[in-house]
Write a protein that holds these residues in place. Structure first.
Motif, PDB file in Angstrom:
ATOM      1  N   ALA A 133       0.839  -1.201   0.000  1.00  0.00           N
ATOM      2  CA  ALA A 133       0.000   0.000   0.000  1.00  0.00           C
ATOM      3  C   ALA A 133       0.871   1.247   0.000  1.00  0.00           C
ATOM      4  O   ALA A 133       0.582   2.221  -0.698  1.00  0.00           O
ATOM      5  CB  ALA A 133      -0.930   0.002   1.208  1.00  0.00           C
ATOM      6  N   ALA A 134       1.948   1.222   0.760  1.00  0.00           N
ATOM      7  CA  ALA A 134       2.824   2.394   0.847  1.00  0.00           C
ATOM      8  C   ALA A 134       3.589   2.634  -0.447  1.00  0.00           C
ATOM      9  O   ALA A 134       3.980   3.762  -0.735  1.00  0.00           O
ATOM     10  CB  ALA A 134       3.801   2.230   2.006  1.00  0.00           C
ATOM     11  N   ASP A 135       3.799   1.593  -1.253  1.00  0.00           N
ATOM     12  CA  ASP A 135       4.523   1.734  -2.516  1.00  0.00           C
ATOM     13  C   ASP A 135       3.715   2.458  -3.581  1.00  0.00           C
ATOM     14  O   ASP A 135       4.269   2.928  -4.561  1.00  0.00           O
ATOM     15  CB  ASP A 135       4.939   0.361  -3.061  1.00  0.00           C
ATOM     16  N   ILE A 136       2.417   2.532  -3.404  1.00  0.00           N
ATOM     17  CA  ILE A 136       1.580   3.211  -4.385  1.00  0.00           C
ATOM     18  C   ILE A 136       1.745   4.715  -4.179  1.00  0.00           C
ATOM     19  O   ILE A 136       1.514   5.236  -3.099  1.00  0.00           O
ATOM     20  CB  ILE A 136       0.114   2.771  -4.251  1.00  0.00           C
ATOM     21  N   SER A 137       2.158   5.408  -5.206  1.00  0.00           N
ATOM     22  CA  SER A 137       2.589   6.792  -5.036  1.00  0.00           C
ATOM     23  C   SER A 137       1.466   7.818  -5.026  1.00  0.00           C
ATOM     24  O   SER A 137       1.669   8.936  -4.593  1.00  0.00           O
ATOM     25  CB  SER A 137       3.583   7.163  -6.143  1.00  0.00           C
ATOM     26  N   PRO A 157      -7.838   7.392   3.439  1.00  0.00           N
ATOM     27  CA  PRO A 157      -6.453   6.931   3.398  1.00  0.00           C
ATOM     28  C   PRO A 157      -5.517   7.981   2.819  1.00  0.00           C
ATOM     29  O   PRO A 157      -5.680   8.396   1.679  1.00  0.00           O
ATOM     30  CB  PRO A 157      -6.501   5.683   2.528  1.00  0.00           C
ATOM     31  N   THR A 158      -4.606   8.429   3.639  1.00  0.00           N
ATOM     32  CA  THR A 158      -3.569   9.357   3.196  1.00  0.00           C
ATOM     33  C   THR A 158      -2.219   8.760   3.552  1.00  0.00           C
ATOM     34  O   THR A 158      -2.118   7.866   4.393  1.00  0.00           O
ATOM     35  CB  THR A 158      -3.697  10.731   3.884  1.00  0.00           C
ATOM     36  N   ARG A 159      -1.209   9.258   2.936  1.00  0.00           N
ATOM     37  CA  ARG A 159       0.154   8.780   3.209  1.00  0.00           C
ATOM     38  C   ARG A 159       0.500   9.004   4.680  1.00  0.00           C
ATOM     39  O   ARG A 159       1.067   8.133   5.329  1.00  0.00           O
ATOM     40  CB  ARG A 159       1.143   9.517   2.307  1.00  0.00           C
ATOM     41  N   ALA A 160       0.126  10.146   5.241  1.00  0.00           N
ATOM     42  CA  ALA A 160       0.437  10.439   6.646  1.00  0.00           C
ATOM     43  C   ALA A 160      -0.265   9.461   7.587  1.00  0.00           C
ATOM     44  O   ALA A 160       0.350   8.968   8.546  1.00  0.00           O
ATOM     45  CB  ALA A 160       0.038  11.875   6.986  1.00  0.00           C
ATOM     46  N   GLU A 161      -1.546   9.184   7.323  1.00  0.00           N
ATOM     47  CA  GLU A 161      -2.279   8.229   8.162  1.00  0.00           C
ATOM     48  C   GLU A 161      -1.651   6.843   8.059  1.00  0.00           C
ATOM     49  O   GLU A 161      -1.494   6.147   9.056  1.00  0.00           O
ATOM     50  CB  GLU A 161      -3.754   8.166   7.754  1.00  0.00           C
ATOM     51  N   CYS A 198      -5.193  -0.071   0.923  1.00  0.00           N
ATOM     52  CA  CYS A 198      -5.346   0.325   2.330  1.00  0.00           C
ATOM     53  C   CYS A 198      -6.486  -0.453   2.986  1.00  0.00           C
ATOM     54  O   CYS A 198      -6.340  -0.952   4.110  1.00  0.00           O
ATOM     55  CB  CYS A 198      -5.608   1.819   2.459  1.00  0.00           C
ATOM     56  N   LEU A 199      -7.600  -0.543   2.295  1.00  0.00           N
ATOM     57  CA  LEU A 199      -8.747  -1.257   2.858  1.00  0.00           C
ATOM     58  C   LEU A 199      -8.465  -2.749   3.020  1.00  0.00           C
ATOM     59  O   LEU A 199      -8.874  -3.357   4.014  1.00  0.00           O
ATOM     60  CB  LEU A 199      -9.986  -1.023   1.997  1.00  0.00           C
ATOM     61  N   ALA A 200      -7.752  -3.337   2.078  1.00  0.00           N
ATOM     62  CA  ALA A 200      -7.390  -4.757   2.196  1.00  0.00           C
ATOM     63  C   ALA A 200      -6.482  -4.963   3.402  1.00  0.00           C
ATOM     64  O   ALA A 200      -6.665  -5.912   4.171  1.00  0.00           O
ATOM     65  CB  ALA A 200      -6.708  -5.239   0.919  1.00  0.00           C
ATOM     66  N   PHE A 201      -5.527  -4.072   3.572  1.00  0.00           N
ATOM     67  CA  PHE A 201      -4.629  -4.177   4.719  1.00  0.00           C
ATOM     68  C   PHE A 201      -5.406  -4.008   6.023  1.00  0.00           C
ATOM     69  O   PHE A 201      -5.231  -4.788   6.962  1.00  0.00           O
ATOM     70  CB  PHE A 201      -3.508  -3.138   4.638  1.00  0.00           C
ATOM     71  N   CYS A 202      -6.250  -2.984   6.088  1.00  0.00           N
ATOM     72  CA  CYS A 202      -7.025  -2.723   7.305  1.00  0.00           C
ATOM     73  C   CYS A 202      -7.875  -3.933   7.671  1.00  0.00           C
ATOM     74  O   CYS A 202      -7.947  -4.320   8.839  1.00  0.00           O
ATOM     75  CB  CYS A 202      -7.912  -1.491   7.125  1.00  0.00           C
ATOM     76  N   SER A 203      -8.499  -4.537   6.684  1.00  0.00           N
ATOM     77  CA  SER A 203      -9.346  -5.702   6.924  1.00  0.00           C
ATOM     78  C   SER A 203      -8.519  -6.880   7.444  1.00  0.00           C
ATOM     79  O   SER A 203      -8.914  -7.562   8.396  1.00  0.00           O
ATOM     80  CB  SER A 203     -10.072  -6.072   5.635  1.00  0.00           C
ATOM     81  N   ALA A 204      -7.374  -7.129   6.827  1.00  0.00           N
ATOM     82  CA  ALA A 204      -6.523  -8.244   7.248  1.00  0.00           C
ATOM     83  C   ALA A 204      -6.013  -8.034   8.674  1.00  0.00           C
ATOM     84  O   ALA A 204      -6.005  -8.962   9.481  1.00  0.00           O
ATOM     85  CB  ALA A 204      -5.353  -8.400   6.277  1.00  0.00           C
ATOM     86  N   LEU A 205      -5.602  -6.821   8.985  1.00  0.00           N
ATOM     87  CA  LEU A 205      -5.093  -6.535  10.328  1.00  0.00           C
ATOM     88  C   LEU A 205      -6.200  -6.663  11.368  1.00  0.00           C
ATOM     89  O   LEU A 205      -5.986  -7.220  12.451  1.00  0.00           O
ATOM     90  CB  LEU A 205      -4.462  -5.144  10.380  1.00  0.00           C
ATOM     91  N   ILE A 246      -4.847   0.778  17.561  1.00  0.00           N
ATOM     92  CA  ILE A 246      -4.693   0.448  16.147  1.00  0.00           C
ATOM     93  C   ILE A 246      -6.049   0.431  15.448  1.00  0.00           C
ATOM     94  O   ILE A 246      -6.168   0.882  14.303  1.00  0.00           O
ATOM     95  CB  ILE A 246      -3.936  -0.889  15.989  1.00  0.00           C
ATOM     96  N   ALA A 247      -7.085  -0.056  16.124  1.00  0.00           N
ATOM     97  CA  ALA A 247      -8.426  -0.062  15.528  1.00  0.00           C
ATOM     98  C   ALA A 247      -8.873   1.360  15.193  1.00  0.00           C
ATOM     99  O   ALA A 247      -9.477   1.601  14.137  1.00  0.00           O
ATOM    100  CB  ALA A 247      -9.422  -0.727  16.467  1.00  0.00           C
ATOM    101  N   GLU A 248      -8.576   2.309  16.067  1.00  0.00           N
ATOM    102  CA  GLU A 248      -8.917   3.714  15.792  1.00  0.00           C
ATOM    103  C   GLU A 248      -8.134   4.227  14.583  1.00  0.00           C
ATOM    104  O   GLU A 248      -8.686   4.902  13.708  1.00  0.00           O
ATOM    105  CB  GLU A 248      -8.644   4.586  17.016  1.00  0.00           C
ATOM    106  N   LEU A 249      -6.863   3.889  14.514  1.00  0.00           N
ATOM    107  CA  LEU A 249      -6.059   4.290  13.354  1.00  0.00           C
ATOM    108  C   LEU A 249      -6.598   3.647  12.074  1.00  0.00           C
ATOM    109  O   LEU A 249      -6.636   4.292  11.019  1.00  0.00           O
ATOM    110  CB  LEU A 249      -4.590   3.910  13.564  1.00  0.00           C
ATOM    111  N   LEU A 250      -7.015   2.389  12.161  1.00  0.00           N
ATOM    112  CA  LEU A 250      -7.585   1.712  10.995  1.00  0.00           C
ATOM    113  C   LEU A 250      -8.850   2.413  10.512  1.00  0.00           C
ATOM    114  O   LEU A 250      -9.066   2.556   9.310  1.00  0.00           O
ATOM    115  CB  LEU A 250      -7.894   0.248  11.319  1.00  0.00           C
TER     116      LEU A 250
END
Length: 129
Positions: A30-34, A98-102, A44-51, A87-91
């Protein structure tokens, strides 16, 4: 029958590390996507769901077993549960916008959490019979 049968428990610590590595790879993808595009948002959503699924599984299974068999780990487990709430709040924030900073903030918290969890629980998990 309990989800955590003895053969499953014997390798659970190693499996925890493998799952963390997979989640780290998802986050790196996700971070590699510019750009902030639909593609980025989907990653981002796939990662959030998996985590979220990973943490839910820990709460319902692994933490319960460890608390029963290793009462001395209960303070560690409580700290990890507090991490899960943070982490749930951050998710939720990443999923909403979804922003790069978040994503970078989530990555930093997640890496600290994973490292702590691995340091404190892997040996106990691998020792379960």
């Amino acid at each position: 029958m309990d989800e955590f049968t003895p053969p499953r428990l014997q390798a659970l610590g190693n499996q925890l590390i493998e799952i963390h590595q997979q989640l780290r790879a998802l986050l790196a993808n996700a971070a590699d996507i510019s750009d902030v595009s639909q593609h980025f948002r989907n990653h981002c959503l796939a990662f959030c769901s998996a985590l979220d699924r990973h943490h839910t599984g820990e709460e319902r299974g692994m933490f319960r077993v460890l608390a029963e068999r290793h009462p001395e780990l209960r303070p560690v487990i409580e700290e990890l549960r507090r991490d899960h709430e943070q982490i749930a709040e951050l998710l939720r924030r990443v999923a909403a916008a979804p922003t790069r900073a978040e994503l970078d903030g989530l990555a930093a918290v997640m890496e600290s959490h994973f490292a702590f969890e691995e340091r404190r629980l892997v040996a106990a998990l691998n020792a379960l019979t």
